[in-house]
Design a protein around this motif. Structure first.
Motif, PDB file in Angstrom:
ATOM      1  N   ALA A 195      12.817   0.784   3.252  1.00 48.60           N
ATOM      2  CA  ALA A 195      11.815   1.374   2.366  1.00 48.60           C
ATOM      3  C   ALA A 195      11.665   2.861   2.642  1.00 48.60           C
ATOM      4  CB  ALA A 195      10.474   0.662   2.551  1.00 48.60           C
ATOM      5  N   THR A 196      11.701   3.233   3.913  1.00 48.69           N
ATOM      6  CA  THR A 196      11.613   4.647   4.277  1.00 48.69           C
ATOM      7  C   THR A 196      12.787   5.435   3.709  1.00 48.69           C
ATOM      8  OG1 THR A 196      10.482   4.052   6.336  1.00 48.69           O
ATOM      9  CG2 THR A 196      11.443   6.255   6.208  1.00 48.69           C
ATOM     10  N   LEU A 197      13.989   4.886   3.825  1.00 47.04           N
ATOM     11  CA  LEU A 197      15.168   5.574   3.310  1.00 47.04           C
ATOM     12  C   LEU A 197      15.109   5.741   1.796  1.00 47.04           C
ATOM     13  CD1 LEU A 197      18.127   4.087   5.402  1.00 47.04           C
ATOM     14  CD2 LEU A 197      17.072   6.331   5.603  1.00 47.04           C
ATOM     15  N   PHE A 198      14.679   4.710   1.104  1.00 50.86           N
ATOM     16  CA  PHE A 198      14.623   4.807  -0.354  1.00 50.86           C
ATOM     17  C   PHE A 198      13.545   5.788  -0.807  1.00 50.86           C
ATOM     18  CE2 PHE A 198      17.391   1.188  -1.066  1.00 50.86           C
ATOM     19  CZ  PHE A 198      17.976   1.557  -2.259  1.00 50.86           C
ATOM     20  N   LEU A 199      12.408   5.769  -0.154  1.00 50.72           N
ATOM     21  CA  LEU A 199      11.346   6.678  -0.564  1.00 50.72           C
ATOM     22  C   LEU A 199      11.688   8.122  -0.215  1.00 50.72           C
ATOM     23  CD1 LEU A 199       8.141   4.610   0.304  1.00 50.72           C
ATOM     24  CD2 LEU A 199       9.432   4.704  -1.824  1.00 50.72           C
ATOM     25  N   GLU A 200      12.643   8.326   0.724  1.00 52.11           N
ATOM     26  CA  GLU A 200      13.096   9.679   1.047  1.00 52.11           C
ATOM     27  C   GLU A 200      14.322  10.090   0.237  1.00 52.11           C
ATOM     28  OE1 GLU A 200      13.769  10.226   5.192  1.00 52.11           O
ATOM     29  OE2 GLU A 200      11.677  10.693   5.591  1.00 52.11           O
ATOM     30  N   SER A 201      14.955   9.136  -0.453  1.00 56.94           N
ATOM     31  CA  SER A 201      16.216   9.444  -1.130  1.00 56.94           C
ATOM     32  C   SER A 201      16.030  10.462  -2.241  1.00 56.94           C
ATOM     33  CB  SER A 201      16.835   8.160  -1.696  1.00 56.94           C
ATOM     34  OG  SER A 201      15.995   7.586  -2.690  1.00 56.94           O
ATOM     35  N   GLY A 202      14.879  10.439  -2.917  1.00 60.17           N
ATOM     36  CA  GLY A 202      14.633  11.410  -3.977  1.00 60.17           C
ATOM     37  C   GLY A 202      14.620  12.828  -3.448  1.00 60.17           C
TER      38      GLY A 202
ATOM     39  N   LEU B   3       0.834  -1.209   0.000  1.00 57.45           N
ATOM     40  CA  LEU B   3       0.000   0.000   0.000  1.00 57.45           C
ATOM     41  C   LEU B   3       0.869   1.260   0.000  1.00 57.45           C
ATOM     42  CD1 LEU B   3      -2.822  -0.962   2.539  1.00 57.45           C
ATOM     43  CD2 LEU B   3      -3.078  -0.549   0.089  1.00 57.45           C
ATOM     44  N   VAL B   4       1.919   1.250   0.811  1.00 60.60           N
ATOM     45  CA  VAL B   4       2.795   2.424   0.891  1.00 60.60           C
ATOM     46  C   VAL B   4       3.481   2.671  -0.448  1.00 60.60           C
ATOM     47  CG1 VAL B   4       4.864   3.370   1.986  1.00 60.60           C
ATOM     48  CG2 VAL B   4       3.162   2.157   3.365  1.00 60.60           C
ATOM     49  N   ILE B   5       3.980   1.620  -1.068  1.00 56.68           N
ATOM     50  CA  ILE B   5       4.684   1.766  -2.347  1.00 56.68           C
ATOM     51  C   ILE B   5       3.731   2.213  -3.442  1.00 56.68           C
ATOM     52  CG2 ILE B   5       5.867   0.474  -4.173  1.00 56.68           C
ATOM     53  CD1 ILE B   5       7.263  -1.108  -1.966  1.00 56.68           C
ATOM     54  N   ARG B   6       2.529   1.666  -3.475  1.00 54.11           N
ATOM     55  CA  ARG B   6       1.548   2.091  -4.491  1.00 54.11           C
ATOM     56  C   ARG B   6       1.160   3.557  -4.299  1.00 54.11           C
ATOM     57  NH1 ARG B   6      -0.138  -3.268  -3.287  1.00 54.11           N
ATOM     58  NH2 ARG B   6      -0.254  -4.622  -5.140  1.00 54.11           N
ATOM     59  N   LYS B   7       0.972   3.959  -3.040  1.00 58.79           N
ATOM     60  CA  LYS B   7       0.618   5.349  -2.768  1.00 58.79           C
ATOM     61  C   LYS B   7       1.742   6.282  -3.192  1.00 58.79           C
ATOM     62  CE  LYS B   7      -1.757   8.770  -1.082  1.00 58.79           C
ATOM     63  NZ  LYS B   7      -2.962   9.259  -1.797  1.00 58.79           N
ATOM     64  N   TYR B   8       2.965   5.909  -2.901  1.00 61.17           N
ATOM     65  CA  TYR B   8       4.120   6.732  -3.270  1.00 61.17           C
ATOM     66  C   TYR B   8       4.238   6.819  -4.796  1.00 61.17           C
ATOM     67  CZ  TYR B   8       8.977   8.337  -3.511  1.00 61.17           C
ATOM     68  OH  TYR B   8      10.124   9.042  -3.780  1.00 61.17           O
ATOM     69  N   ALA B   9       4.004   5.697  -5.472  1.00 61.50           N
ATOM     70  CA  ALA B   9       4.149   5.662  -6.929  1.00 61.50           C
ATOM     71  C   ALA B   9       3.053   6.438  -7.645  1.00 61.50           C
ATOM     72  CB  ALA B   9       4.157   4.215  -7.407  1.00 61.50           C
ATOM     73  N   THR B  10       1.944   6.722  -6.955  1.00 61.03           N
ATOM     74  CA  THR B  10       0.830   7.427  -7.586  1.00 61.03           C
ATOM     75  C   THR B  10       1.280   8.748  -8.199  1.00 61.03           C
ATOM     76  OG1 THR B  10      -0.739   6.420  -6.051  1.00 61.03           O
ATOM     77  CG2 THR B  10      -1.455   8.409  -7.203  1.00 61.03           C
ATOM     78  N   LYS B  11       2.033   9.539  -7.455  1.00 61.42           N
ATOM     79  CA  LYS B  11       2.519  10.818  -7.972  1.00 61.42           C
ATOM     80  C   LYS B  11       3.920  10.700  -8.569  1.00 61.42           C
ATOM     81  CE  LYS B  11      -0.176  13.922  -5.020  1.00 61.42           C
ATOM     82  NZ  LYS B  11      -0.127  15.036  -4.030  1.00 61.42           N
ATOM     83  N   TYR B  12       4.738   9.848  -7.956  1.00 55.11           N
ATOM     84  CA  TYR B  12       6.122   9.750  -8.419  1.00 55.11           C
ATOM     85  C   TYR B  12       6.204   9.300  -9.883  1.00 55.11           C
ATOM     86  CZ  TYR B  12      11.069   8.522  -8.447  1.00 55.11           C
ATOM     87  OH  TYR B  12      12.407   8.459  -8.749  1.00 55.11           O
TER      88      TYR B  12
ATOM     89  N   GLU C 145      19.042   2.613 -11.185  1.00 51.66           N
ATOM     90  CA  GLU C 145      18.320   3.360 -12.207  1.00 51.66           C
ATOM     91  C   GLU C 145      16.855   2.951 -12.289  1.00 51.66           C
ATOM     92  OE1 GLU C 145      19.864   4.245 -16.036  1.00 51.66           O
ATOM     93  OE2 GLU C 145      21.938   3.951 -15.408  1.00 51.66           O
ATOM     94  N   ALA C 146      16.491   1.918 -11.570  1.00 50.25           N
ATOM     95  CA  ALA C 146      15.080   1.552 -11.505  1.00 50.25           C
ATOM     96  C   ALA C 146      14.320   2.659 -10.783  1.00 50.25           C
ATOM     97  CB  ALA C 146      14.909   0.227 -10.767  1.00 50.25           C
ATOM     98  N   PRO C 147      13.035   2.836 -11.067  1.00 44.90           N
ATOM     99  CA  PRO C 147      12.247   3.854 -10.350  1.00 44.90           C
ATOM    100  C   PRO C 147      12.340   3.641  -8.835  1.00 44.90           C
ATOM    101  CG  PRO C 147      11.001   2.981 -12.199  1.00 44.90           C
ATOM    102  CD  PRO C 147      12.241   2.137 -12.086  1.00 44.90           C
ATOM    103  N   THR C 148      12.312   4.733  -8.094  1.00 40.07           N
ATOM    104  CA  THR C 148      12.463   4.662  -6.642  1.00 40.07           C
ATOM    105  C   THR C 148      11.457   3.714  -5.976  1.00 40.07           C
ATOM    106  OG1 THR C 148      13.426   6.874  -6.539  1.00 40.07           O
ATOM    107  CG2 THR C 148      12.456   6.029  -4.517  1.00 40.07           C
ATOM    108  N   PRO C 149      10.170   3.679  -6.387  1.00 41.38           N
ATOM    109  CA  PRO C 149       9.258   2.695  -5.783  1.00 41.38           C
ATOM    110  C   PRO C 149       9.719   1.262  -5.983  1.00 41.38           C
ATOM    111  CG  PRO C 149       8.018   4.354  -6.986  1.00 41.38           C
ATOM    112  CD  PRO C 149       9.455   4.575  -7.323  1.00 41.38           C
ATOM    113  N   VAL C 150      10.355   0.991  -7.129  1.00 46.24           N
ATOM    114  CA  VAL C 150      10.881  -0.355  -7.392  1.00 46.24           C
ATOM    115  C   VAL C 150      12.058  -0.640  -6.460  1.00 46.24           C
ATOM    116  CG1 VAL C 150      11.914  -1.875  -9.113  1.00 46.24           C
ATOM    117  CG2 VAL C 150      10.112  -0.276  -9.786  1.00 46.24           C
ATOM    118  N   SER C 151      12.913   0.359  -6.257  1.00 42.02           N
ATOM    119  CA  SER C 151      14.034   0.189  -5.327  1.00 42.02           C
ATOM    120  C   SER C 151      13.524  -0.108  -3.915  1.00 42.02           C
ATOM    121  CB  SER C 151      14.900   1.452  -5.310  1.00 42.02           C
ATOM    122  OG  SER C 151      15.487   1.689  -6.569  1.00 42.02           O
TER     123      SER C 151
END
Length: 536
Positions: free
Chosen positions: A329-336, A82-91, A231-237
């Motif tokens: 997951a938190t670190l990767f989603l904040e890395s951008g 759920l968190v990854i899908r929500k993040y990917a919605t805008k990303y 180089e994969a999208p951040t949600p994938v990472s």
């Protein structure tokens, strides 16, 4: 009624199928999120059912099972999804192939659920294969980048090698034990553990499963695919480092009773895990690319996880992969955001977490309050652990596992100091924060980790520790920990290896070569790349 829980692996496939017919872009994430929430709710209901009734849910001819391990992992994977899908919605909104991305995301989650809930080695092998395909398609999502496609191919080579080794192990398992049902096999293995069994074929089977798990979980020397998929999208990472890379630990937990017959395999797991933890943690400190640094951090954490399995601490490995998955997951989603702010500020950026937990806005009063909170956190917990050590014999049965957990905390401190500004004036504050973190982890393990141990394996948990014949005493573990911590602190504070290139004083040749070896990641990637040259 409870049988509906067994439909969880099929729900992401249904979501992917429905998304094919969705024309409005804004409906794609909404449908995916709403239906994925059903998976989370079903997973939580399944966990409640298993815990309250102390039973398992089986179906589809015994091919799928929702047991204690599933009750822990399925809700975790569902909430992570759920968190990854929500993040990917805008990303991912402006990326080409927005719909394709969500379809692939649901495809790989279906394979993860199928792997966790499988009760048959053929179903497990199918999920193992589907995950490799899904990962390749997601890593190579940016088809316009030749580097991303090449990295995806390297990932596929290693994962397909893991698939081949896994299939060979499955064939030998069926030939040896005449069954593919994991519940039946576990009962056989448990009975065999009570007698003296020393058959080379069982050692070979256990070793093959261990190698397959190592390849999927990026353990040295099969680690190279993970740091180079940045180089994969951040949600994938985030998905890779918090979900996919954990499947090795999940597999070994599903085969825990087999490994109980192969103490030699457990010893190999401990040795390789120890080397991976030290090697990857050192590389993490010298790699300049933020995503690749996080990648090596994950490799080190997977090394810790394999070490825990090598000591017979199977449930601790589950606890570790969940805690590490949430953290990474938190670190990767904040890395951008970190990269974005770093481009405008030459210093380490002050993110939301920095402002909430670290920034001093009220002067000394804030510092005094922080010190009081830290001390009142540390002292009671240390007192509790001290009492446990004196009064409880059970504490010493898990001392090695606790020390391994301290190893994992070390990587967390490294990342903490990498992401936050640290100066001489707030060094005491840093030390208190790190000690508080360590103590809280021990406290959490005492309450949650041991409870999880009993929940997953009951009285059989002690058999795993006895099967792990490698004698890791508290003294030797603490010496090992002290050595690793010393090396870590040296790398963090002796930065003159890098800065000295701007000075007139030249470093010693040995120091320079050692740093260059680490900076070049042991030249492992160069060797690997040349071995594949002409075939990519």
């Amino acid at each position: 009624m409870e049988k509906i829980i067994l439909l969880i692996p099929g729900i992401p496939i249904v979501i992917a199928f429905l998304l094919i017919f969705v024309k409005k872009k804004e409906f794609i994430p909404k449908i995916s999120l709403i239906l994925s929430s059903m998976i989370a709710l079903l997973g939580l209901y399944g966990a409640y059912y298993v815990i309250s009734n102390d039973t398992q849910i089986t179906g589809f001819g015994g091919l799928l099972i929702y047991n204690q391990l599933s009750a822990v992992l399925v809700p975790y994977v569902a909430i992570l999804g759920l968190v990854i899908r929500k993040y990917a919605t805008k990303y991912m909104w402006d990326e080409a192939g927005y719909k394709r991305f969500f379809i692939l995301l649901n495809f790989i989650f279906a394979s993860i659920y199928l792997l966790v809930m499988s009760n048959n080695l053929i179903v497990l092998a199918l999920a193992w294969q589907l995950m490799s395909i899904g990962l390749y398609l997601l890593v190579s999502f940016n088809v316009g980048s030749k580097t991303a496609v090449k990295n995806a191919r390297w990932t596929m080579y290693i994962h397909k090698g893991a698939d081949l080794v896994f299939l060979l192990a499955v064939i030998l398992t069926y030939k040896t034990f005449q069954s593919l049902d994991l519940a039946t096999l576990s009962e056989k293995w448990l009975l065999m553990s009570k007698t003296s069994v020393d058959e080379p074929i069982i050692f070979v089977i256990g070793l093959l499963f261990l190698i397959a798990a190592m390849m999927k979980s990026a353990i040295v020397p099969f680690h190279i695919w993970l740091p180079y998929t940045s180089e994969a999208p951040t949600p994938v990472s985030g998905l890779m480092h918090a979900g996919v890379v954990n499947v090795g630990g999940i597999l070994l937990n599903k085969l825990a009773y087999l490994l109980m017959l192969t103490p030699g395999v457990l010893n190999i797991a401990f040795g390789i895990g120890l080397f991976t933890a030290i090697f990857a943690s050192a590389l993490m400190l010298v790699v300049s690319d933020i995503k690749r640094s996080l990648g090596y951090s994950t490799v080190g954490q997977m090394g810790y996880m394999i070490m825990e399995i090598g000591l017979g601490a199977f449930s601790l490995a589950v606890y570790h992969l969940i805690v590490h998955g949430i953290f990474k997951a938190t670190l990767f989603l904040e890395s951008g955001a970190l990269i974005k702010y770093a481009r405008h500020d030459p210093n380490i950026p002050e993110r939301l977490s920095y402002k909430v937990f670290w920034e001093d806005k009220t002067g000394n009063r804030s510092n005094r309050l922080f010190y009081l909170i830290a001390l009142f956190t540390i002292l009671p917990v240390l007192a509790f652990i001290g009492v446990k050590m004196v009064l409880s014999e059970e504490f010493f049965e898990f001392n090695a596992a606790i020390v391994i957990l301290a190893f994992a905390w070390l990587t967390g401190t490294q990342l903490f100091l990498s992401f936050f500004k640290v100066s001489k004036s707030d060094s005491i504050q840093v030390i208190l924060a790190l000690v508080s973190t360590f103590v809280l982890i021990l406290f959490t393990y005492e309450f949650i980790g041991l409870t999880l141990e009993h929940f997953l394996y009951g009285e059989d948990a002690l058999l795993f520790y006895k099967a792990a014949t490698l004698n890791v005493t508290m003294a030797s573990s603490m010496v090992m920990l002290a050595v690793i911590m010393t090396i870590g602190w040296l790398f963090m504070y002796k930065q003159h290896f890098v800065e000295i290139s701007h000075a007139d004083i030249k470093p010693s040749k040995m120091k320079w070569l050692f740093y260059k070896l680490l900076a070049k990641e042991g030249f492992y990637f160069e060797i690997f790349k040349r071995s594949k040259k002409g075939r990519l």
